[in-house]
Motif scaffolding. Structure first.
Motif, PDB file in Angstrom:
ATOM      1  N   SER A 263       0.455  -1.201   0.010  1.00  0.00           N
ATOM      2  CA  SER A 263      -0.064  -0.019   0.389  1.00  0.00           C
ATOM      3  C   SER A 263       1.157   1.696   0.088  1.00  0.00           C
ATOM      4  CB  SER A 263      -1.044  -0.239   1.114  1.00  0.00           C
ATOM      5  OG  SER A 263      -0.424   0.699   2.181  1.00  0.00           O
ATOM      6  N   ALA A 264       0.178   2.266  -0.252  1.00  0.00           N
ATOM      7  CA  ALA A 264       1.046   3.465  -0.269  1.00  0.00           C
ATOM      8  C   ALA A 264       1.159   4.381   1.240  1.00  0.00           C
ATOM      9  CB  ALA A 264      -0.090   4.614  -1.181  1.00  0.00           C
ATOM     10  N   ALA A 265       0.714   3.727   2.082  1.00  0.00           N
ATOM     11  CA  ALA A 265       0.966   3.460   3.679  1.00  0.00           C
ATOM     12  C   ALA A 265       2.244   4.107   3.789  1.00  0.00           C
ATOM     13  CB  ALA A 265      -0.108   3.595   4.203  1.00  0.00           C
ATOM     14  N   ASN A 266       2.821   2.200   3.251  1.00  0.00           N
ATOM     15  CA  ASN A 266       3.295   1.428   2.802  1.00  0.00           C
ATOM     16  C   ASN A 266       5.206   2.594   2.995  1.00  0.00           C
ATOM     17  OD1 ASN A 266       6.095   0.205   4.132  1.00  0.00           O
ATOM     18  ND2 ASN A 266       5.762  -1.896   2.472  1.00  0.00           N
ATOM     19  N   PHE A 267       5.481   4.074   3.418  1.00  0.00           N
ATOM     20  CA  PHE A 267       6.663   4.852   2.800  1.00  0.00           C
ATOM     21  C   PHE A 267       7.880   5.070   2.535  1.00  0.00           C
ATOM     22  CE2 PHE A 267       4.722   6.422   6.641  1.00  0.00           C
ATOM     23  CZ  PHE A 267       6.127   6.986   7.226  1.00  0.00           C
ATOM     24  N   VAL A 268       8.052   3.569   3.877  1.00  0.00           N
ATOM     25  CA  VAL A 268       9.376   3.882   4.379  1.00  0.00           C
ATOM     26  C   VAL A 268      10.823   3.248   3.484  1.00  0.00           C
ATOM     27  CG1 VAL A 268      10.751   3.047   6.170  1.00  0.00           C
ATOM     28  CG2 VAL A 268       8.745   4.506   6.650  1.00  0.00           C
ATOM     29  N   PRO A 269       9.746   2.186   2.908  1.00  0.00           N
ATOM     30  CA  PRO A 269       9.110   0.791   3.179  1.00  0.00           C
ATOM     31  C   PRO A 269      10.000  -0.265   3.628  1.00  0.00           C
ATOM     32  CG  PRO A 269      10.326   0.466   0.999  1.00  0.00           C
ATOM     33  CD  PRO A 269      11.277   1.665   1.538  1.00  0.00           C
ATOM     34  N   PHE A 270       8.698  -1.338   4.017  1.00  0.00           N
ATOM     35  CA  PHE A 270       8.914  -2.396   4.740  1.00  0.00           C
ATOM     36  C   PHE A 270       8.457  -3.867   4.452  1.00  0.00           C
ATOM     37  CE2 PHE A 270       7.205   0.337   8.620  1.00  0.00           C
ATOM     38  CZ  PHE A 270       8.647   1.128   9.196  1.00  0.00           C
ATOM     39  N   ASN A 271       8.908  -4.861   4.735  1.00  0.00           N
ATOM     40  CA  ASN A 271       9.173  -6.298   4.290  1.00  0.00           C
ATOM     41  C   ASN A 271       8.699  -6.660   6.246  1.00  0.00           C
ATOM     42  OD1 ASN A 271      11.552  -6.600   4.492  1.00  0.00           O
ATOM     43  ND2 ASN A 271      12.143  -7.020   2.807  1.00  0.00           N
ATOM     44  N   SER A 272       8.835  -8.294   5.510  1.00  0.00           N
ATOM     45  CA  SER A 272       8.298  -8.877   6.582  1.00  0.00           C
ATOM     46  C   SER A 272       9.853  -9.193   7.353  1.00  0.00           C
ATOM     47  CB  SER A 272       8.194 -10.774   6.378  1.00  0.00           C
ATOM     48  OG  SER A 272       6.645 -10.604   6.246  1.00  0.00           O
ATOM     49  N   ALA A 273      10.540  -8.770   6.765  1.00  0.00           N
ATOM     50  CA  ALA A 273      12.073  -9.397   7.550  1.00  0.00           C
ATOM     51  C   ALA A 273      12.117  -7.772   8.082  1.00  0.00           C
ATOM     52  CB  ALA A 273      13.134  -9.885   6.369  1.00  0.00           C
ATOM     53  N   ASP A 274      11.858  -6.656   7.387  1.00  0.00           N
ATOM     54  CA  ASP A 274      12.994  -5.593   8.721  1.00  0.00           C
ATOM     55  C   ASP A 274      11.486  -5.447   9.706  1.00  0.00           C
ATOM     56  OD1 ASP A 274      13.580  -3.758   7.305  1.00  0.00           O
ATOM     57  OD2 ASP A 274      12.001  -3.357   4.791  1.00  0.00           O
ATOM     58  N   ASN A 275      10.217  -6.170   9.497  1.00  0.00           N
ATOM     59  CA  ASN A 275       9.426  -5.438  10.905  1.00  0.00           C
ATOM     60  C   ASN A 275      10.072  -6.904  11.993  1.00  0.00           C
ATOM     61  OD1 ASN A 275       7.448  -4.882   9.285  1.00  0.00           O
ATOM     62  ND2 ASN A 275       6.143  -5.764   8.977  1.00  0.00           N
ATOM     63  N   TRP A 276      10.502  -8.003  11.955  1.00  0.00           N
ATOM     64  CA  TRP A 276      10.927  -8.862  12.966  1.00  0.00           C
ATOM     65  C   TRP A 276      12.091  -8.418  13.349  1.00  0.00           C
ATOM     66  CZ3 TRP A 276       8.116 -11.526  15.309  1.00  0.00           C
ATOM     67  CH2 TRP A 276       6.866 -12.032  14.515  1.00  0.00           C
ATOM     68  N   LEU A 277      12.982  -7.340  11.700  1.00  0.00           N
ATOM     69  CA  LEU A 277      13.918  -6.762  12.948  1.00  0.00           C
ATOM     70  C   LEU A 277      13.417  -5.999  13.390  1.00  0.00           C
ATOM     71  CD1 LEU A 277      17.106  -6.618  12.896  1.00  0.00           C
ATOM     72  CD2 LEU A 277      17.163  -4.932  10.632  1.00  0.00           C
ATOM     73  N   HIS A 278      12.889  -5.020  13.305  1.00  0.00           N
ATOM     74  CA  HIS A 278      12.165  -3.578  14.049  1.00  0.00           C
ATOM     75  C   HIS A 278      11.658  -4.337  15.614  1.00  0.00           C
ATOM     76  CE1 HIS A 278      11.594  -1.383  10.114  1.00  0.00           C
ATOM     77  NE2 HIS A 278      12.525  -1.185  10.484  1.00  0.00           N
TER      78      HIS A 278
END
Length: 150
Positions: free
Chosen positions: A110-125
């Motif tokens: 989605s356009a709201a994912n402006f940074v962007p993130f993926n699943s790997a980013d989410n778990w790292l965060h």
């Protein structure tokens, strides 16, 4: 007679904030380097359309890399004082926990994912957020000092 200090002293808390800041700075730099970041030709300013992948795993954009650079500079600067280091680790950890929640709630395409993130980013965060808060809370209990060459 004034003599310069032989070594700068830092508390374990300040040293942890300095190391975390340096790592973020390096990650921000590496996000722009071809070979370390795959598809650098597809690196976009922001948004989910950036197909650049840091280490072939983490989706990055120019904005994402700049955020890492700024976060790194902040960590290095705030590590100069005990209170700054504690605020960086705990406050920054909370920011990363919020980014984890944001990444769970916002669809990756989605356009709201402006940074962007993926699943790997989410778990790292999640891991970064928990680790930074833990470092700030545990090392922030005392103001002991230690010698450091950093």
């Amino acid at each position: 007679m004034v003599t310069p200090r032989a070594h700068a002293t830092r508390s374990p808390l300040q040293l942890a904030a300095l190391i975390v800041g340096i790592v973020f700075l390096l990650v921000g730099i590496l996000g722009f380097i071809p070979g370390i970041t795959a598809n650098t030709g597809d690196l976009e300013l922001a948004g989910p359309g950036s197909d650049a992948m840091l280490l072939g795993i983490f989706e990055v954009s120019i904005l994402h890399n700049v955020v890492h650079l700024l976060f790194g500079v902040a960590g290095i600067a705030l590590s100069r004082t005990w209170a700054g280091a504690r605020n960086f680790l705990i406050g920054g950890g909370i920011v990363y926990l919020l980014l984890f929640l944001y990444g769970l709630l916002v669809p990756h395409g989605s356009a709201a994912n402006f940074v962007p993130f993926n699943s790997a980013d989410n778990w790292l965060h999640l891991v970064l957020g928990l680790g930074m808060v833990a470092l700030g809370a545990l090392l922030g209990r005392s103001r002991g000092r230690t010698r450091s060459v950093l």
